[in-house]
Design a protein around this motif. Structure first.
Motif, PDB file in Angstrom:
ATOM      1  N   GLY A 107       1.056  -2.408   8.430  1.00 46.74           N
ATOM      2  CA  GLY A 107       2.452  -2.130   8.710  1.00 46.74           C
ATOM      3  C   GLY A 107       2.843  -0.712   8.332  1.00 46.74           C
ATOM      4  O   GLY A 107       2.029   0.100   7.884  1.00 46.74           O
ATOM      5  N   PHE A 108       4.135  -0.421   8.515  1.00 48.48           N
ATOM      6  CA  PHE A 108       4.678   0.895   8.207  1.00 48.48           C
ATOM      7  C   PHE A 108       5.218   0.881   6.779  1.00 48.48           C
ATOM      8  O   PHE A 108       6.351   0.473   6.538  1.00 48.48           O
ATOM      9  CB  PHE A 108       5.795   1.252   9.189  1.00 48.48           C
ATOM     10  CG  PHE A 108       5.299   1.539  10.575  1.00 48.48           C
ATOM     11  CD1 PHE A 108       5.140   2.845  11.017  1.00 48.48           C
ATOM     12  CD2 PHE A 108       4.985   0.507  11.434  1.00 48.48           C
ATOM     13  CE1 PHE A 108       4.683   3.107  12.291  1.00 48.48           C
ATOM     14  CE2 PHE A 108       4.529   0.759  12.709  1.00 48.48           C
ATOM     15  CZ  PHE A 108       4.368   2.062  13.143  1.00 48.48           C
ATOM     16  N   VAL A 109       4.419   1.323   5.843  1.00 49.53           N
ATOM     17  CA  VAL A 109       4.822   1.401   4.444  1.00 49.53           C
ATOM     18  C   VAL A 109       4.743   2.849   4.007  1.00 49.53           C
ATOM     19  O   VAL A 109       3.670   3.453   3.993  1.00 49.53           O
ATOM     20  CB  VAL A 109       3.933   0.526   3.538  1.00 49.53           C
ATOM     21  CG1 VAL A 109       4.384   0.647   2.085  1.00 49.53           C
ATOM     22  CG2 VAL A 109       3.971  -0.924   3.991  1.00 49.53           C
ATOM     23  N   ALA A 110       5.893   3.404   3.683  1.00 47.38           N
ATOM     24  CA  ALA A 110       5.956   4.775   3.152  1.00 47.38           C
ATOM     25  C   ALA A 110       7.146   4.831   2.217  1.00 47.38           C
ATOM     26  O   ALA A 110       8.284   4.665   2.644  1.00 47.38           O
ATOM     27  CB  ALA A 110       6.098   5.790   4.279  1.00 47.38           C
ATOM     28  N   LEU A 111       6.907   5.061   0.944  1.00 44.08           N
ATOM     29  CA  LEU A 111       7.990   5.012  -0.038  1.00 44.08           C
ATOM     30  C   LEU A 111       7.619   5.763  -1.297  1.00 44.08           C
ATOM     31  O   LEU A 111       6.459   6.103  -1.520  1.00 44.08           O
ATOM     32  CB  LEU A 111       8.321   3.551  -0.362  1.00 44.08           C
ATOM     33  CG  LEU A 111       7.156   2.643  -0.781  1.00 44.08           C
ATOM     34  CD1 LEU A 111       6.996   2.644  -2.298  1.00 44.08           C
ATOM     35  CD2 LEU A 111       7.368   1.226  -0.294  1.00 44.08           C
ATOM     36  N   ALA A 112       8.634   6.028  -2.095  1.00 41.60           N
ATOM     37  CA  ALA A 112       8.447   6.582  -3.432  1.00 41.60           C
ATOM     38  C   ALA A 112       8.660   5.447  -4.420  1.00 41.60           C
ATOM     39  O   ALA A 112       9.661   4.744  -4.347  1.00 41.60           O
ATOM     40  CB  ALA A 112       9.432   7.711  -3.695  1.00 41.60           C
ATOM     41  N   SER A 123       0.791   3.474   3.561  1.00 46.30           N
ATOM     42  CA  SER A 123      -0.155   2.465   4.014  1.00 46.30           C
ATOM     43  C   SER A 123      -1.186   3.056   4.972  1.00 46.30           C
ATOM     44  O   SER A 123      -0.969   4.119   5.578  1.00 46.30           O
ATOM     45  CB  SER A 123       0.587   1.318   4.715  1.00 46.30           C
ATOM     46  OG  SER A 123       1.155   1.760   5.933  1.00 46.30           O
ATOM     47  N   THR A 124      -2.308   2.350   5.119  1.00 50.19           N
ATOM     48  CA  THR A 124      -3.325   2.762   6.084  1.00 50.19           C
ATOM     49  C   THR A 124      -2.780   2.678   7.506  1.00 50.19           C
ATOM     50  O   THR A 124      -3.214   3.436   8.379  1.00 50.19           O
ATOM     51  CB  THR A 124      -4.564   1.880   5.957  1.00 50.19           C
ATOM     52  OG1 THR A 124      -4.178   0.490   6.044  1.00 50.19           O
ATOM     53  CG2 THR A 124      -5.261   2.101   4.620  1.00 50.19           C
ATOM     54  N   GLY A 125      -1.822   1.767   7.733  1.00 51.21           N
ATOM     55  CA  GLY A 125      -1.206   1.673   9.054  1.00 51.21           C
ATOM     56  C   GLY A 125      -0.493   2.951   9.441  1.00 51.21           C
ATOM     57  O   GLY A 125      -0.534   3.383  10.598  1.00 51.21           O
ATOM     58  N   VAL A 126       0.166   3.591   8.481  1.00 54.00           N
ATOM     59  CA  VAL A 126       0.839   4.867   8.749  1.00 54.00           C
ATOM     60  C   VAL A 126      -0.185   5.943   9.060  1.00 54.00           C
ATOM     61  O   VAL A 126      -0.018   6.733  10.004  1.00 54.00           O
ATOM     62  CB  VAL A 126       1.710   5.268   7.545  1.00 54.00           C
ATOM     63  CG1 VAL A 126       2.214   6.696   7.694  1.00 54.00           C
ATOM     64  CG2 VAL A 126       2.886   4.316   7.400  1.00 54.00           C
ATOM     65  N   GLU A 134       2.771  14.487  11.344  1.00 50.35           N
ATOM     66  CA  GLU A 134       3.775  13.455  11.082  1.00 50.35           C
ATOM     67  C   GLU A 134       3.556  12.824   9.714  1.00 50.35           C
ATOM     68  O   GLU A 134       4.519  12.568   8.978  1.00 50.35           O
ATOM     69  CB  GLU A 134       3.731  12.399  12.175  1.00 50.35           C
ATOM     70  CG  GLU A 134       4.151  12.909  13.542  1.00 50.35           C
ATOM     71  CD  GLU A 134       3.840  11.925  14.655  1.00 50.35           C
ATOM     72  OE1 GLU A 134       4.390  12.097  15.754  1.00 50.35           O
ATOM     73  OE2 GLU A 134       3.042  10.992  14.431  1.00 50.35           O
ATOM     74  N   VAL A 135       2.304  12.597   9.361  1.00 48.44           N
ATOM     75  CA  VAL A 135       1.991  12.055   8.031  1.00 48.44           C
ATOM     76  C   VAL A 135       2.457  13.015   6.945  1.00 48.44           C
ATOM     77  O   VAL A 135       3.059  12.605   5.947  1.00 48.44           O
ATOM     78  CB  VAL A 135       0.480  11.773   7.894  1.00 48.44           C
ATOM     79  CG1 VAL A 135       0.130  11.454   6.441  1.00 48.44           C
ATOM     80  CG2 VAL A 135       0.070  10.618   8.796  1.00 48.44           C
ATOM     81  N   GLU A 136       2.211  14.292   7.140  1.00 47.47           N
ATOM     82  CA  GLU A 136       2.646  15.272   6.136  1.00 47.47           C
ATOM     83  C   GLU A 136       4.164  15.301   6.012  1.00 47.47           C
ATOM     84  O   GLU A 136       4.700  15.414   4.905  1.00 47.47           O
ATOM     85  CB  GLU A 136       2.136  16.671   6.492  1.00 47.47           C
ATOM     86  CG  GLU A 136       2.498  17.707   5.438  1.00 47.47           C
ATOM     87  CD  GLU A 136       1.940  19.081   5.742  1.00 47.47           C
ATOM     88  OE1 GLU A 136       2.302  20.030   5.006  1.00 47.47           O
ATOM     89  OE2 GLU A 136       1.151  19.202   6.691  1.00 47.47           O
ATOM     90  N   ALA A 217      13.749  -0.793  -6.918  1.00 50.10           N
ATOM     91  CA  ALA A 217      13.162   0.341  -7.635  1.00 50.10           C
ATOM     92  C   ALA A 217      12.281   1.229  -6.773  1.00 50.10           C
ATOM     93  O   ALA A 217      11.442   1.945  -7.280  1.00 50.10           O
ATOM     94  CB  ALA A 217      12.354  -0.146  -8.853  1.00 50.10           C
ATOM     95  N   VAL A 218      12.428   1.180  -5.446  1.00 49.56           N
ATOM     96  CA  VAL A 218      11.672   2.066  -4.579  1.00 49.56           C
ATOM     97  C   VAL A 218      12.605   2.646  -3.531  1.00 49.56           C
ATOM     98  O   VAL A 218      13.635   2.069  -3.203  1.00 49.56           O
ATOM     99  CB  VAL A 218      10.497   1.333  -3.882  1.00 49.56           C
ATOM    100  CG1 VAL A 218       9.524   0.791  -4.894  1.00 49.56           C
ATOM    101  CG2 VAL A 218      10.996   0.208  -2.983  1.00 49.56           C
ATOM    102  N   ALA A 219      12.227   3.805  -3.005  1.00 42.87           N
ATOM    103  CA  ALA A 219      12.998   4.452  -1.949  1.00 42.87           C
ATOM    104  C   ALA A 219      12.149   4.486  -0.686  1.00 42.87           C
ATOM    105  O   ALA A 219      11.092   5.112  -0.657  1.00 42.87           O
ATOM    106  CB  ALA A 219      13.381   5.877  -2.365  1.00 42.87           C
ATOM    107  N   HIS A 220      12.579   3.789   0.352  1.00 43.54           N
ATOM    108  CA  HIS A 220      11.806   3.674   1.578  1.00 43.54           C
ATOM    109  C   HIS A 220      12.101   4.817   2.522  1.00 43.54           C
ATOM    110  O   HIS A 220      13.215   5.314   2.611  1.00 43.54           O
ATOM    111  CB  HIS A 220      12.123   2.349   2.283  1.00 43.54           C
ATOM    112  CG  HIS A 220      11.473   1.163   1.629  1.00 43.54           C
ATOM    113  ND1 HIS A 220      10.231   0.717   1.987  1.00 43.54           N
ATOM    114  CD2 HIS A 220      11.897   0.350   0.634  1.00 43.54           C
ATOM    115  CE1 HIS A 220       9.913  -0.338   1.251  1.00 43.54           C
ATOM    116  NE2 HIS A 220      10.901  -0.572   0.417  1.00 43.54           N
ATOM    117  N   PHE A 221      11.056   5.196   3.289  1.00 43.07           N
ATOM    118  CA  PHE A 221      11.208   6.286   4.241  1.00 43.07           C
ATOM    119  C   PHE A 221      12.255   5.968   5.289  1.00 43.07           C
ATOM    120  O   PHE A 221      13.062   6.817   5.654  1.00 43.07           O
ATOM    121  CB  PHE A 221       9.859   6.554   4.927  1.00 43.07           C
ATOM    122  CG  PHE A 221       9.941   7.594   6.006  1.00 43.07           C
ATOM    123  CD1 PHE A 221      10.083   8.929   5.685  1.00 43.07           C
ATOM    124  CD2 PHE A 221       9.883   7.238   7.341  1.00 43.07           C
ATOM    125  CE1 PHE A 221      10.167   9.892   6.672  1.00 43.07           C
ATOM    126  CE2 PHE A 221       9.970   8.190   8.337  1.00 43.07           C
ATOM    127  CZ  PHE A 221      10.104   9.523   8.004  1.00 43.07           C
TER     128      PHE A 221
END
Length: 266
Positions: A107-112, A123-126, A134-136, A217-221
């Protein structure tokens, strides 16, 4: 008025009012022995004591819930770590000084994530579905959250919101600050990349795939203010206007403070 000044001013006003209210409540608690000297003081002091107890319990409960959620998320991320991809990204972006953890997830997982020692989770999906630029851009966005300690700020904000649900000034200020946290992180990513193209493409893909359920406690993209963020990219020359209506919340909070002060002096 610049957005950063408006965010700081509104947040400072909220903290000032909450601080004064906490001081008045604390002063009332210190006068609690008057229960036995003057029966007329029983009702206002008792009510204030109950409010102090309620706020303390709610604040502790909110802190415990957030810390437990953060620890559970950290354990889950570590269980699904992709060591090779994690090592590769940390080598590529070593100069940032911000740790990156890659987890096995389609899935699309990108967060702090993290309060005192924040790190980027992706995530590997991203990595598979997005191009290198785009990843950067995504990582730069999350890097700003880490550098700005946004998770810790959200932690404190949620504690205040839970402790004082009867103060109407807190929720709109917190929501306003969260929206601008995302907009500032996007601006940082655009500045670092030198273009809004890659970040815009990433946001469009996130919007098409649907949003990720939020965690504590996390900030999602792509978890907040997606429409404002897209507007900022599509029309960079136009100032983004995020509404903040504080007249009634401030007036109501001040009235509550006045009643608290009058009851304490009676």
């Amino acid at each position: 008025m610049s957005p950063i000044f408006k965010v700081r001013a509104s947040y400072g006003l909220m903290l000032l009012l909450v601080g004064v209210i906490m001081f008045q409540m604390g002063a009332a608690v210190m006068r609690s022995p008057l229960y036995f000297l003057d029966p007329a003081c029983n009702v206002p002091l008792l009510v204030t004591d109950l409010m102090v107890g309620f706020a303390a319990v709610r604040a502790i409960w909110a802190a415990v819930v957030q810390v437990r959620a953060h620890r559970a998320a950290a354990r889950l991320f570590c269980m699904h770590e992709e060591p090779d991809a994690t090592r590769r990204l940390n080598e590529v972006y070593r100069a940032w000084g911000t740790p990156i953890l890659v987890v096995r997830d389609e899935g699309f997982v990108a967060l702090a994530a993290g309060l005192l020692r924040p790190r980027i989770i992706v995530s590997t999906g991203v990595l598979q579905r997005f191009g290198p630029e785009e990843v950067e851009a995504i990582l730069q966005h999350e890097r700003h959250h880490c550098l700005n300690r946004d998770n810790l700020k959200r932690f404190v904000s949620e504690m205040l919101a839970q402790a004082f649900p009867y103060l109407p000034i807190i929720r709109p200020v917190v929501a306003y600050a969260k929206t601008w946290q995302e907009l500032f992180a996007d601006r940082f990513a655009i500045a670092q990349m030198g273009t809004s193209l890659h970040l815009g493409n990433a946001l469009l893909k996130f919007a098409r795939e649907g949003r990720i359920p939020p965690r504590e406690a996390v900030a999602h993209f792509a978890g907040t203010a997606l429409e404002y963020r897209m507007l900022q990219i599509i029309e960079p020359e136009t100032a983004v206007k995020v509404p903040l209506r504080l007249y009634r919340p401030v007036l109501t909070t001040c009235c509550f403070l006045l009643l608290l002060m009058l009851s304490g002096s009676s």
